[in-house]
Design a protein around this motif. Structure first.
Motif, mmCIF file in Angstrom:
data_model
loop_
_atom_site.group_PDB
_atom_site.id
_atom_site.type_symbol
_atom_site.label_atom_id
_atom_site.label_comp_id
_atom_site.label_asym_id
_atom_site.label_seq_id
_atom_site.Cartn_x
_atom_site.Cartn_y
_atom_site.Cartn_z
ATOM 1 N N SER A 176 -0.595 -8.831 -2.210
ATOM 2 C CA SER A 176 -0.843 -8.502 -0.808
ATOM 3 C C SER A 176 0.238 -9.136 0.064
ATOM 4 O O SER A 176 0.866 -10.131 -0.307
ATOM 5 C CB SER A 176 -2.218 -8.996 -0.381
ATOM 6 O OG SER A 176 -2.244 -10.412 -0.317
ATOM 7 N N ARG A 177 0.443 -8.531 1.212
ATOM 8 C CA ARG A 177 1.467 -9.054 2.124
ATOM 9 C C ARG A 177 1.152 -10.494 2.528
ATOM 10 O O ARG A 177 2.036 -11.355 2.582
ATOM 11 C CB ARG A 177 1.554 -8.160 3.366
ATOM 12 C CG ARG A 177 2.635 -8.592 4.351
ATOM 13 C CD ARG A 177 2.557 -7.772 5.624
ATOM 14 N NE ARG A 177 2.953 -6.387 5.408
ATOM 15 C CZ ARG A 177 2.797 -5.423 6.323
ATOM 16 N NH1 ARG A 177 2.225 -5.713 7.486
ATOM 17 N NH2 ARG A 177 3.195 -4.195 6.083
ATOM 18 N N ALA A 205 7.567 -1.565 -1.636
ATOM 19 C CA ALA A 205 7.224 -2.510 -0.577
ATOM 20 C C ALA A 205 6.266 -1.894 0.435
ATOM 21 O O ALA A 205 6.394 -0.727 0.810
ATOM 22 C CB ALA A 205 8.496 -2.969 0.136
ATOM 23 N N ASP A 206 5.304 -2.703 0.854
ATOM 24 C CA ASP A 206 4.381 -2.334 1.923
ATOM 25 C C ASP A 206 3.673 -1.006 1.655
ATOM 26 O O ASP A 206 3.573 -0.145 2.527
ATOM 27 C CB ASP A 206 5.111 -2.282 3.271
ATOM 28 C CG ASP A 206 5.557 -3.666 3.718
ATOM 29 O OD1 ASP A 206 4.836 -4.643 3.438
ATOM 30 O OD2 ASP A 206 6.634 -3.779 4.329
ATOM 31 N N TYR A 209 -2.917 -0.606 0.367
ATOM 32 C CA TYR A 209 -3.646 -1.565 -0.458
ATOM 33 C C TYR A 209 -5.150 -1.415 -0.222
ATOM 34 O O TYR A 209 -5.832 -0.719 -0.962
ATOM 35 C CB TYR A 209 -3.152 -2.984 -0.140
ATOM 36 C CG TYR A 209 -3.729 -4.057 -1.026
ATOM 37 C CD1 TYR A 209 -3.569 -4.015 -2.397
ATOM 38 C CD2 TYR A 209 -4.426 -5.139 -0.478
ATOM 39 C CE1 TYR A 209 -4.095 -5.016 -3.220
ATOM 40 C CE2 TYR A 209 -4.946 -6.139 -1.279
ATOM 41 C CZ TYR A 209 -4.790 -6.071 -2.648
ATOM 42 O OH TYR A 209 -5.318 -7.056 -3.444
ATOM 43 N N GLU A 213 -4.705 -3.509 5.213
ATOM 44 C CA GLU A 213 -3.769 -4.402 4.535
ATOM 45 C C GLU A 213 -2.794 -3.609 3.681
ATOM 46 O O GLU A 213 -3.134 -2.561 3.129
ATOM 47 C CB GLU A 213 -4.514 -5.403 3.646
ATOM 48 C CG GLU A 213 -5.276 -6.462 4.400
ATOM 49 C CD GLU A 213 -5.752 -7.566 3.470
ATOM 50 O OE1 GLU A 213 -4.935 -8.048 2.655
ATOM 51 O OE2 GLU A 213 -6.936 -7.921 3.545
ATOM 52 N N TYR A 214 -1.596 -4.149 3.552
ATOM 53 C CA TYR A 214 -0.565 -3.536 2.717
ATOM 54 C C TYR A 214 -0.137 -4.523 1.636
ATOM 55 O O TYR A 214 -0.409 -5.716 1.722
ATOM 56 C CB TYR A 214 0.636 -3.119 3.580
ATOM 57 C CG TYR A 214 0.289 -2.007 4.538
ATOM 58 C CD1 TYR A 214 0.462 -0.682 4.186
ATOM 59 C CD2 TYR A 214 -0.263 -2.298 5.784
ATOM 60 C CE1 TYR A 214 0.119 0.340 5.054
ATOM 61 C CE2 TYR A 214 -0.612 -1.288 6.654
ATOM 62 C CZ TYR A 214 -0.424 0.032 6.288
ATOM 63 O OH TYR A 214 -0.781 1.042 7.144
ATOM 64 N N HIS A 216 2.900 -5.297 -1.762
ATOM 65 C CA HIS A 216 4.069 -4.961 -2.570
ATOM 66 C C HIS A 216 3.581 -4.687 -3.999
ATOM 67 O O HIS A 216 2.685 -5.380 -4.504
ATOM 68 C CB HIS A 216 5.062 -6.122 -2.602
ATOM 69 C CG HIS A 216 5.879 -6.264 -1.350
ATOM 70 N ND1 HIS A 216 5.495 -5.758 -0.132
ATOM 71 C CD2 HIS A 216 7.087 -6.876 -1.137
ATOM 72 C CE1 HIS A 216 6.413 -6.039 0.768
ATOM 73 N NE2 HIS A 216 7.390 -6.721 0.191
#
Length: 224
Positions: A176-177, A205-206, A209, A213-214, A216
């Motif tokens: 998670s970021r 990337a990003d 999720y 939330e985003y 990698h």
């Protein structure tokens, strides 16, 4: 599900995810937490559009097509921290058949067993320690979805995932970021690259999720 019920589920899922971040990777506390959450976990995360299992499985399929000579049904996969089996179900839909998993609790793993897609699942396995149950170079692909998160597994758990994966095999992991911002995961990844353990990483990337939330998504090739 009517609107009030949906809001209740969404609130519970968000609250649970927030609570995890304070567990500090303690296996006992994490086990108690997930034992209590196991019965409603799939419903809760589903209410928040949990996209990670599909994305990780799609990446596993792409890696097999592009790099691995064996047919997909003959590829061995380890689902590290398999939970209730959400990733295993998606892997099976993509044609993977030789899927093993491990989790910290029997309650979560029992749900995964009931999916019928795993050939073996081990419990009481803590990725913050050595994966002594698994010999070196055991799997063609190791996937780890939703496990490198705040309060759960430390970045150095990545080394054990690489160890149990075969040379020229792949580790696919989500972070998670917030986890990336708060931990030394990328430093650990660079150490593994400098040490000749993994090849330079590919990263989505990003990506989506859960909820807003985003994350990698890392595709790591194990050095020959």
């Amino acid at each position: 599900m009517n609107s009030p019920d949906r809001e209740t589920v969404l609130d519970q899922s968000a609250r649970k995810r927030a609570e995890i971040s304070y567990l500090e990777g303690d296996a006992g506390r994490l086990a108690r937490f997930y034992r209590e959450w196991a019965s409603s976990y799939d419903l809760d995360v589903g209410s928040e559009r949990y996209s990670a299992p599909m994305i990780v499985s799609e990446l596993a399929g792409a890696v097999q097509t592009a790099y691995l000579a064996s047919e997909r049904g003959a590829i061995t996969v380890l689902d590290a921290g398999c939970g209730t089996g959400l990733v295993g179900v998606q892997l099976s839909r993509f044609g993977f058949q030789l899927i093993d998993g491990f989790d910290l609790t029997e309650e979560m793993a029992g749900n995964a067993r009931r999916t019928g897609v795993y050939r073996n699942i081990q419990v009481d396995v803590d990725l913050n320690g050595a994966l002594s149950q698994y010999p070196t170079a055991s799997y063609d692909i190791t996937v780890c979805c939703g496990v490198f998160g705040l309060g759960q597994v430390r970045p150095d758990g990545l080394r054990e995932l690489a160890r149990v994966t075969r040379p020229n095999g792949f580790v696919i992991a989500s972070t998670s970021r917030r986890y990336l911002e708060a931990t030394s995961f990328e430093d650990e990844l660079r150490r593994l690259q400098r040490g000749g353990v993994v090849m330079p990483a590919q990263c989505l990337a990003d990506g989506r999720y859960i909820a807003d939330e985003y994350a990698h998504y890392w595709v790591l090739r194990i050095a020959p």
